[in-house]
Enzyme design. Structure first.
Site, PDB file in Angstrom:
ATOM      1  N   LYS A  31       0.841  -0.986   0.461  1.00  0.00           N
ATOM      2  CA  LYS A  31       0.313   0.360   0.031  1.00  0.00           C
ATOM      3  C   LYS A  31       0.972   1.501  -0.115  1.00  0.00           C
ATOM      4  CE  LYS A  31      -0.918   0.269   4.878  1.00  0.00           C
ATOM      5  NZ  LYS A  31       0.175   1.777   5.113  1.00  0.00           N
ATOM      6  N   THR A  32       1.597   1.442   0.936  1.00  0.00           N
ATOM      7  CA  THR A  32       2.943   2.506   0.535  1.00  0.00           C
ATOM      8  C   THR A  32       3.327   2.630  -0.827  1.00  0.00           C
ATOM      9  OG1 THR A  32       3.134   2.426   3.260  1.00  0.00           O
ATOM     10  CG2 THR A  32       4.819   3.479   1.720  1.00  0.00           C
ATOM     11  N   ASP A 219      -3.129   7.340   4.422  1.00  0.00           N
ATOM     12  CA  ASP A 219      -2.270   6.878   4.248  1.00  0.00           C
ATOM     13  C   ASP A 219      -3.128   6.467   6.007  1.00  0.00           C
ATOM     14  OD1 ASP A 219      -1.430   4.620   4.376  1.00  0.00           O
ATOM     15  OD2 ASP A 219       0.537   5.130   5.648  1.00  0.00           O
ATOM     16  N   GLU A 220      -3.715   4.760   6.047  1.00  0.00           N
ATOM     17  CA  GLU A 220      -4.350   3.981   7.106  1.00  0.00           C
ATOM     18  C   GLU A 220      -5.889   4.739   7.193  1.00  0.00           C
ATOM     19  OE1 GLU A 220      -3.020   1.830   8.466  1.00  0.00           O
ATOM     20  OE2 GLU A 220      -0.810   1.588   8.606  1.00  0.00           O
ATOM     21  N   GLN A 250      -8.028  -4.186   9.527  1.00  0.00           N
ATOM     22  CA  GLN A 250      -7.037  -4.063  10.165  1.00  0.00           C
ATOM     23  C   GLN A 250      -7.096  -2.678  11.342  1.00  0.00           C
ATOM     24  OE1 GLN A 250      -2.382  -4.762   9.229  1.00  0.00           O
ATOM     25  NE2 GLN A 250      -3.326  -4.955   6.978  1.00  0.00           N
ATOM     26  N   ARG A 554       1.464 -10.905  10.391  1.00  0.00           N
ATOM     27  CA  ARG A 554       2.842 -10.627  10.991  1.00  0.00           C
ATOM     28  C   ARG A 554       3.609 -11.241  10.355  1.00  0.00           C
ATOM     29  NH1 ARG A 554       1.825  -6.211   9.706  1.00  0.00           N
ATOM     30  NH2 ARG A 554      -0.322  -7.026   8.861  1.00  0.00           N
TER      31      ARG A 554
END
Length: 602
Positions: A31-32, A219-220, A250, A554
């Site tokens: 995503k980044t 973002d997020e 998330q 993770r």
């Protein structure tokens, strides 16, 4: 700009026409990188001047990563167009308040009160009102004021409340705000709250910033609270030039105000929006992805995604049933030791729901001489509340212990410590657990925590864990000796291993955004994950499932999950063919969440 290193969905997101864009990015889908390429596209092909771009993140780390990628991909931008703003919500708010501080009766050199400063100020105001020893301590009122500023509760709600503490909170809010002004200060929440107020009260100021920042990226996006959302909405205005990325699966921060509905309502808020799903995972093995996807599919409120990967299947997910937390911790330490003997990748993390769970895990790692680090926190016996209780036990055993007596006198005051000494002299409590109970009851220590310390619930959980450990000993000297040996052994080991070889211990909340070769999810038991406080409402239970999903995703290569007592309901949602099950508490060779396993006949 070349689409190299972008998959088709990432390209679709990065090169979408200017306008509202939602990039729903699953775990580990890049995503980044995608948002960074989106920013570069807007600057190069979209014709947006760099100094009119505002990219907001939640952490300095994420902001730095995005900025580094932008300048690495296109170093000529800064020379030609100036710099976009790439930073956190709070750094952005701080920049605006520095420029507009006089509208709030401050000067540009104002100070920012952090959580501890705010806590101390509220504590002082309560003392002035004669409420220093009331049932609702400074932590309670600090949370109320923070909730007001983050849009979690409204002034009208408190005003209409029948609870005296709610009505008083409004009066305290007014005095707190006046005191901040006298100190030429804002608190951390003000960095968003005051900017939103400014934009509502002064439309001309709002419009000037809309022109200044004509293009926004966030973002997020799933982690926005109501006030952050309002800031974004006010800044975007009628241009609708907004690109956001996030993953509703998330969303794990509702306890600090994150509003899950903001992400789900993006298309309602901007009907002309384009939505792109990122579903190819680059982080984890196929077995891990399939297990995590099967789990999260049980949530009803979400934007469904079909996560997949080209990575090999990898090992099956290891699921272990222990007798108790000490047996679970021993198994985790043995697995880590085994992997190191086999010379497998050293990057390992142990994730847990609550900080109190670290006690048994730390002790098991120390016993195996495995170096570790508590990420974002203190080791168990370094936590203030644990040190306070242990000091009382040490003094009870040895009244000549000056270090412990000085700590207790500072904690309780001379009069309180004198009263404790007198009661201890008459006490008939020799076991460690009995003495802990004696200390708590005769000092009102849990009330002291409520009145004087931040995160009181978490601190009480640490004391409860210390009491569980104390129950394993019948004699006080043996208990204190065990604690001392653990601390001494740990201090000798701290400098042995390089940082990269340390096992990372942390709560699942802190693990979000990180990745590790090997992940251990400890305490996948009913009451822990999902937590006992989060079982009453479907929304809370779904967030606990998202928490489990975050923990599982993770892991890059190996995923281990362990439990004791009643298994978490989430374990029955994992496909059996993806699990490798082992139990020392039953004769089962395959995991089944069968109630009959837990019925004992005398």
């Amino acid at each position: 700009m070349s689409p190299k290193n972008l998959n088709p969905q990432q390209q679709q997101a990065a090169y979408a026409p200017i306008g509202p864009l939602l990039i729903a990015a699953g775990a580990g889908t890049g995503k980044t990188k995608t948002l960074t390429h989106r920013l570069l596209y807007l600057l190069k092909q979209g014709g947006v001047p760099a100094d009119q771009v505002c990219a907001l993140t939640f952490t300095n780390k994420a902001a730095k990563e995005m900025a580094d990628r932008v300048w690495r991909e296109s170093p000529e931008l800064a020379r030609r167009q100036g710099n976009p703003f790439i930073g956190t919500f709070h750094s952005f708010g701080s920049r605006i308040l520095r420029a507009e501080s006089r509208l709030f009766g401050r000067t540009p050199n104002f100070v920012i009160f952090d959580d501890h400063d705010s806590f101390d100020l509220i504590k002082k105001l309560l003392k002035q009102d004669g409420r220093a020893k009331s049932d609702e301590g400074p932590a309670f009122f600090r949370d109320k004021i923070s909730a007001l500023k983050n849009g979690m509760v409204r002034h009208a709600e408190l005003r209409a409340s029948r609870k005296e503490s709610d009505v008083y909170a409004l009066e305290l809010f007014r005095r707190y705000e006046n005191t901040l002004k006298k100190n030429n200060a804002f608190d951390f929440d003000d960095l968003i709250y005051k900017v939103v107020r400014l934009f509502h009260v002064r439309p001309s100021v709002r419009d000037a910033y809309r022109q200044r920042f004509s293009c926004m990226l966030v973002d997020e996006y799933q982690d926005l609270n109501n006030m952050q959302y309002e800031l974004v909405r006010l800044l975007v205005g009628p241009s609708h030039n907004l690109s956001v990325v996030g993953d509703d699966q998330q969303t794990i921060y509702s306890w600090r105000g994150s509003n899950f509905e903001i992400f789900l309502n993006f298309e309602r808020d901007w009907p002309e929006s384009k939505v792109v799903l990122l579903e190819e995972n680059y982080r984890s093995t196929a077995n891990i992805i399939q297990a995590a996807s099967a789990l999260i599919a049980h949530n009803r409120r979400q934007k469904p995604k079909q996560l997949w990967t080209k990575n090999p299947p990898g090992e099956r997910v290891k699921l272990f049933e222990a007798y108790d937390e000490n047996g679970e911790a021993a198994w985790i330490a043995e697995e880590i030791e085994r992997s190191r003997i086999k010379n497998e990748d050293a990057g390992a993390a142990v994730l847990y729901r609550t900080n109190a769970q670290s006690r048994a895990i730390e002790q098991a790692l120390i016993a195996k001489s495995i170096p570790y680090r508590i990420f974002g926190g203190l080791k168990f016996y370094e936590r203030r509340e644990v040190k306070d209780v242990v000091a009382a036990l040490r003094y009870a055993m040895n009244p000549k212990d000056q270090v412990s007596s000085e700590r207790l006198e500072k904690l309780l005051g001379k009069g309180g410590f004198a009263a404790l000494k007198e009661k201890l002299a008459r006490a008939d409590a020799s076991s460690p657990l009995a003495l802990v109970h004696f200390f708590l009851e005769n000092t009102g220590y849990l009330g002291i925590i409520d009145r004087n310390l931040t995160n009181p619930q978490e601190r009480k959980e640490n004391i409860a864990e210390l009491m569980r450990f104390a129950s394993e000993f019948s004699e006080l000297p043996q208990f204190l000796e065990q604690i001392a040996l653990l601390q001494a052994t740990d201090s000798l080991k701290r400098e042995d291993g390089a940082e990269h070889s340390l096992v990372q211990l942390m709560t699942i909340h802190l693990a979000k955004g990180l990745e590790f070769d090997t992940v251990f999810v400890a305490g996948a038991s009913e009451g822990l994950l999902p937590h006992a406080r989060s079982m009453e409402r479907d929304a809370e239970l779904e967030e606990e499932r998202r928490l489990m999903y975050v923990a599982m995703t993770r892991a890059q290569k190996r995923l281990h999950i362990s439990f004791y007592d009643l298994p978490s309901r989430f374990l029955s949602e994992l496909p059996g063919e993806l699990l490798e099950f082992k139990s020392v508490a039953s004769d089962e060779t395959a995991f089944t969440d069968n109630e009959e396993r837990y019925i004992t006949i005398d």
